[in-house]
Design an enzyme around this catalytic site. Sequence first.
Site, mmCIF file in Angstrom:
data_model
loop_
_atom_site.group_PDB
_atom_site.id
_atom_site.type_symbol
_atom_site.label_atom_id
_atom_site.label_comp_id
_atom_site.label_asym_id
_atom_site.label_seq_id
_atom_site.Cartn_x
_atom_site.Cartn_y
_atom_site.Cartn_z
ATOM 1 N N ARG A 272 -50.972 9.917 -26.912
ATOM 2 C CA ARG A 272 -51.893 10.695 -26.085
ATOM 3 C C ARG A 272 -53.264 10.017 -26.029
ATOM 4 N NH1 ARG A 272 -48.788 15.463 -27.956
ATOM 5 N NH2 ARG A 272 -49.873 15.497 -29.962
ATOM 6 N N PHE A 288 -42.605 16.923 -17.759
ATOM 7 C CA PHE A 288 -42.128 17.551 -19.002
ATOM 8 C C PHE A 288 -43.339 17.766 -19.922
ATOM 9 C CE2 PHE A 288 -38.971 14.527 -17.406
ATOM 10 C CZ PHE A 288 -37.885 15.346 -17.163
ATOM 11 N N ASP A 310 -43.708 21.392 -15.785
ATOM 12 C CA ASP A 310 -42.712 21.787 -16.783
ATOM 13 C C ASP A 310 -41.976 23.015 -16.253
ATOM 14 O OD1 ASP A 310 -42.403 21.085 -20.037
ATOM 15 O OD2 ASP A 310 -41.604 23.028 -19.428
ATOM 16 N N SER A 311 -40.708 23.133 -16.618
ATOM 17 C CA SER A 311 -39.906 24.255 -16.119
ATOM 18 C C SER A 311 -40.131 25.543 -16.901
ATOM 19 C CB SER A 311 -38.417 23.887 -16.149
ATOM 20 O OG SER A 311 -38.007 23.607 -17.481
ATOM 21 N N ALA A 340 -38.949 19.182 -13.608
ATOM 22 C CA ALA A 340 -39.702 17.929 -13.517
ATOM 23 C C ALA A 340 -38.976 16.868 -12.708
ATOM 24 C CB ALA A 340 -39.991 17.400 -14.928
ATOM 25 N N CYS A 398 -36.993 10.587 -27.096
ATOM 26 C CA CYS A 398 -37.006 11.100 -28.466
ATOM 27 C C CYS A 398 -35.592 11.329 -28.985
ATOM 28 C CB CYS A 398 -37.816 12.395 -28.551
ATOM 29 S SG CYS A 398 -37.161 13.743 -27.551
#
Length: 454
Positions: A272, A288, A310-311, A340, A398
């Site tokens: 970030r 996301f 984002d959903s 997304a 990830c």
Amino acid sequence: MIKIILKPRRDESLRRFHPWVFSGAIAQIQGSPAEGDLVSVISAEGEQLAIGHYQIGSIAVRVLSFNGDPTDPAYWNNAISRALEARIAVGLYNPSSTAECPLAACDQREPGDNMGADPAKTSCPAECSLAACDQREPGGVTGVEPPSKVTETTTSCFRLVHGEGDGLPGLIIDWYDGVCVMQAHSVGMFRAKKQICEALKTVFGERLKAVYDKSSGTAPFKAGLELVDGYLWKSEGFDAPELAVLENSNKFLVNWVEGQKTGFFLDQRDNRALVGKYAAGRNVLNLFCYTGGFSIYAMNNGAAHVDSVDSSAKAMALVQKNMELNGADPQKYTNYCEDAIEFLGKTEPGKYDLMIVDPPAFAKHRGALKNALRAYQRLNAAAISKVASGGLVFTFSCSQVVDKISFAELVFSAAAQTGRSVRIIDRLCQGSDHPVSIYHPEGEYLKGLLLYVE
């Protein structure tokens, strides 16, 4: 203690300090261990090699110690203290100096002991608090000087315990400004949660506000455990389901009760910060986005405009709160509660010159690997094809079963599919509070690439 006897020549990995014993390596079990019991692992020649938690499955034992005794009353205090010392060393925690006995100056320790020594020898009185001690060397448990820039006004959240990376397989603990959120991924760790809680109280002293157990989604559900999330301990007067924390001076609301994982994805802290480094003047798309970590860094570092997608409606509500918490200009950001991938598909090419593609794990086991690789490739091809000329794409996986070589190969295939010129500017990984044991390379789960696209 129940003994796990290994087959001949199946002890090599343990002698190299790998923390798992696989069921196929076991010749005999002397006794009838219940899942989560402490067991002793013995070579075919009769040598004790390790002690760990027994479990049902392909990984039969998760090792807690190769040379110490996890039944020692001081074991959990020492284990948590060792983990905290690593965070002090990298500047994520600045301990106070207001109470009594330090581990570094404890007269019950043997001469020459340090935090990496045999846990059975690094005992210390129960009242000893790593976080509160006026006898210790300035800066750290063993004299480690934390960076002077570290104060509680810059970063107040980090991962305290990262499973195998901290020698505690099956245990995750995240620190949010005095609140420890614990997740047990094994029966043994779940059964030890009260001991872990007491150790946290001892190590942090008055700086600890609460310990929250959030293991209902991580502990083995077939083990018959009472998997109900809740507080193991709270300080008097504490009653908050969320806190505002700081990460590199950026503000975030963390809700450990309703949020994903422990409430925040701490592993992306360094990445970030890298987004913040490149965000000035750019139009940013954060796919996301969850609660908007990358978005906040981009906004606070001069992005021209930030779109977050984002959903999850709950996640997007927190994105909005985080934007307001950081005083973001409403004219410079837009939040979209949408899928997304569908959003990216309808995005106008060239609209964004910085994209963050950080999807959830597409593959949580090897059986799903083939489909996951295809999904990652399609997603990255779409991002690379849509980013503006001269733009940057931060792309991540990830999924632990997708190694960094496979990930780089699939991004290569995605780039080739678009026909654009793409360069790798940086290779990215999890933060320093998510350490990887050199003896357990499987712990390096987060991998990413920073791409420059012409």
